[in-house]
Enzyme design. Sequence first.
Site, short mmCIF file in Angstrom:
data_model
loop_
_atom_site.label_atom_id
_atom_site.label_comp_id
_atom_site.label_asym_id
_atom_site.label_seq_id
_atom_site.Cartn_x
_atom_site.Cartn_y
_atom_site.Cartn_z
N ARG A 225 -5.19 90.69 11.81
CA ARG A 225 -4.11 90.68 12.03
C ARG A 225 -4.07 90.77 13.78
O ARG A 225 -4.21 91.78 14.82
CB ARG A 225 -3.46 92.29 11.49
CG ARG A 225 -2.99 92.21 10.54
CD ARG A 225 -2.33 91.56 9.64
NE ARG A 225 -1.90 91.17 7.98
CZ ARG A 225 -3.32 90.50 7.54
NH1 ARG A 225 -3.49 89.44 7.83
NH2 ARG A 225 -2.43 90.32 5.68
N HIS A 273 -2.39 81.15 11.78
CA HIS A 273 -3.34 81.71 10.66
C HIS A 273 -3.03 80.77 9.48
O HIS A 273 -2.69 80.95 8.12
CB HIS A 273 -1.47 82.62 10.11
CG HIS A 273 -1.64 83.48 9.72
ND1 HIS A 273 -0.98 84.76 9.86
CD2 HIS A 273 -2.31 84.06 9.28
CE1 HIS A 273 -1.67 85.41 9.04
NE2 HIS A 273 -2.87 85.65 8.24
#
Length: 310
Positions: A225, A273
Site C-alpha cells: 500500500r 497498481h
Amino acid sequence: MSITIFSQGRNTSRWESALKERRPGLEVYVYPNTAPPADQVEFALAWNHPPGVFTSFPNLKCIASTGAGVDHILRDPELPEGIQITRIVDEDLTQDMATFVTAQVLNHVRGLHRYKEAQRSHTWKQHSYKRTAEVVIGVMGMGVLGAHTAQQLSKLGFKVNGWSRSPKLIEGIGAYAGTEELTAFLEKANILICLLPLTKDTANILNKDTFSKLPKGAYIINVARGEHVVDEDLIDMLDNGHLSGASLDVFREEPLPEEHPFWEHPLIHVTPHIASITNPASAVSQILENYDRMRHGESLINVVSKTKGY
C-alpha cells in the site's frame, strides 16, 4: 437471493457478469444505481466503498473485499459492529504477485532498464551485474502473497529472508519476526520488498529510519500500500545515494497526481497498481461459497481479524 456491489471509481461489469454466469438467477445490484430495499441487503461485495454507507443496511451480515487487502474497508470510521469481513485468497492473484515482483527483482539485478536507455542513444556498452547467489532479498509480510513470492525468489537462487508480526517457518526462507528482529532483518537486505498488510503498526514503516538500516545501495519494491512509504524520506534516501532505486506500484493517492515528484525521479520506476489484479472469473467461486455459507449460518472462509487488520 442477492448480492450488492459497493465500489467507487471502478468498473464493476466483470464482477456482475461473473456472478450471474456462475449463479443464474442471482440478483446482482450495484449501489447507488440499483439496490434492493435496505433491510434486504445482507451480503456486500466492496472495494473503496463510500464511507459510512453500510450504516444504512440494518441486516448486513458480510462485507467481502474484491481483493486481498481490506484496509479500504477497515478505515471506515462508521463500520457497523458485528459484520464479518472477508478477503480474496486466490491462486491467480498469488501467482501474479510473485511473477510481477520477480520481474522487478530481475530487472534491477541485471540492470535491464539501462539497455533500453542505451538503445535510444545507439550506445553499445556492457554493464556488470550481480548473480542471484550474491543478492539477499528481504520480504516484509509473510502472508499468502509474501510467502509465495519469497519461495519463488528462493527457487531462482536468491537468499531470501522474511519478516512478519509473528514467526513464519518456511523451508529455505530465513525467519525474522517482531520489532526486536527488524534491524537484523534490514541490515542483510540488498532488495527490500514490502508485502505487508496496512495497519496502524505498519503505516509509514518505509521511512528514513528503516531505509538507513539497509545496506548502502539497497533497492526498494513496494507492492503493498502507498501508505507504507513516507514519500519524502524515500526521495531523500535516493538523492543522498544510500538507496539505489525503487519500484513502486502503489501510492498514497491513486491515480498518482501529475505533479508528484515520483513521476520524474530517475531512480523510481512507477507502475499503476497492476502487480496483481483480481480476476473475477477466478475469484467468484469463493465469493459465492461465502454467500451460501452466510445464508445457511455456517462459518465463512478467509475471514479477516479486525483487531489484526488482516
